[in-house]
Design a protein around this motif. Sequence first.
Motif, short mmCIF file in Angstrom:
data_model
loop_
_atom_site.label_atom_id
_atom_site.label_comp_id
_atom_site.label_asym_id
_atom_site.label_seq_id
_atom_site.Cartn_x
_atom_site.Cartn_y
_atom_site.Cartn_z
N PHE A 260 56.83 75.84 42.09
CA PHE A 260 57.60 75.50 43.28
C PHE A 260 57.05 74.20 43.86
N GLU A 261 57.90 73.19 43.93
CA GLU A 261 57.46 71.89 44.43
C GLU A 261 57.73 71.77 45.93
N TRP A 262 56.67 71.53 46.68
CA TRP A 262 56.81 71.32 48.12
C TRP A 262 57.09 69.86 48.39
N VAL A 263 58.11 69.62 49.21
CA VAL A 263 58.50 68.26 49.58
C VAL A 263 58.29 68.12 51.08
N LYS A 264 57.58 67.10 51.48
CA LYS A 264 57.31 66.89 52.90
C LYS A 264 58.61 66.68 53.65
N PRO A 265 58.85 67.44 54.73
CA PRO A 265 60.10 67.30 55.48
C PRO A 265 60.22 65.94 56.14
N GLU A 266 61.46 65.51 56.31
CA GLU A 266 61.71 64.22 56.94
C GLU A 266 61.35 64.27 58.42
N ALA A 267 61.12 63.10 58.99
CA ALA A 267 60.76 63.01 60.40
C ALA A 267 61.90 63.52 61.26
N PRO A 268 61.61 64.22 62.37
CA PRO A 268 62.66 64.73 63.25
C PRO A 268 63.44 63.61 63.92
N GLU A 269 64.62 63.96 64.38
CA GLU A 269 65.47 62.99 65.06
C GLU A 269 64.83 62.56 66.39
N PRO A 270 65.18 61.37 66.89
CA PRO A 270 64.62 60.90 68.17
C PRO A 270 64.87 61.89 69.30
N ARG B 222 72.41 68.82 67.11
CA ARG B 222 71.38 69.32 68.03
C ARG B 222 70.89 70.69 67.59
N GLN B 223 71.81 71.56 67.14
CA GLN B 223 71.41 72.89 66.66
C GLN B 223 70.55 72.77 65.41
N GLU B 224 70.88 71.82 64.55
CA GLU B 224 70.09 71.62 63.34
C GLU B 224 68.67 71.20 63.70
N ALA B 225 68.53 70.32 64.71
CA ALA B 225 67.21 69.89 65.14
C ALA B 225 66.41 71.06 65.70
N GLU B 226 67.10 72.01 66.35
CA GLU B 226 66.43 73.18 66.90
C GLU B 226 66.11 74.22 65.83
N GLY B 227 66.71 74.08 64.64
CA GLY B 227 66.48 75.05 63.58
C GLY B 227 67.30 76.30 63.73
N LEU B 228 68.31 76.30 64.62
CA LEU B 228 69.15 77.47 64.83
C LEU B 228 70.62 77.10 64.65
#
Length: 265
Positions: free
Chosen positions: A142-152, A238-244
């Motif tokens: 399983f390859e872990w990929v560093k998540p992209e930086a969050p939105e401003p 906005r919901q995607e940024a919140e993870g919900l």
Amino acid sequence: MNPSASGSETRVAVLVDCDNVTPEVLEYALRVIAQFGRVVLRRGYGNHGTLAHKWQEALVRLAFTPCLQYQYAAGKNTADIALALDAIEAMFDRRADTFCLVTSDSDFAYLCRKLRERGATVCIVGEAKTPDALRNASDQFFEWVKPEAPEPVIDLPERAAVKAEAAKPEASKPAVKRRPRFLVDAVSLLVSDTSEGKVDLGALGQYLKRTDPAFSPKSYGHSGLLDMVRTYDLLTPRQEAEGLWSVSLVTQAMAGAETVPPSHS
């Protein structure tokens, strides 16, 4: 392969080479390995500089046992030897039959081969730098990929408007059903190796409890897991940024009560 569907529960050991990988990989490793069975051993190996600084918070929060190994001589990595010996010991005394090594170090390729020769299942969670020698020595990589930086961050005027909107009474509106992103990821993971593209609800519920013992559909406004997976959601930035994921209508029909197809929304 869908190990969670097997009759007997698999005992899993998660052994982390803390000197070789970043703490960010740990939560990902626990999520992917939970599909194989119950994690009975959680250990992180490293020297004092590693375990006492960047790894301390992650190991404590995720209930890992830190295995501190001092370097008796310069250039000697005693943590690697301790990890290998503990893995062999856990296999022989039958504490674990599946091993997840969190590392990108090809020195562990021989350990993987020896564990597999004795009938154990070996998974590797590593970064993109992991050499082919280690990838190919495991049953699954399983390859872990560093998540992209969050939105401003939202500016102050917009944030004030959002708070004002949230403060308005909404007694007449029904409770909003919400679904965490990790549920969608869990379904995608469990169906990835199935021919029908479906996952048993019992297996899904067991997997979610392994990854988060406090998980409950009621915490997200649902009556149960079936209600939670049947709901079709519309995602906003906005919901995607919140993870919900905010949901409004139940529009996705299901073939049966026991299975749920993966979401592609």
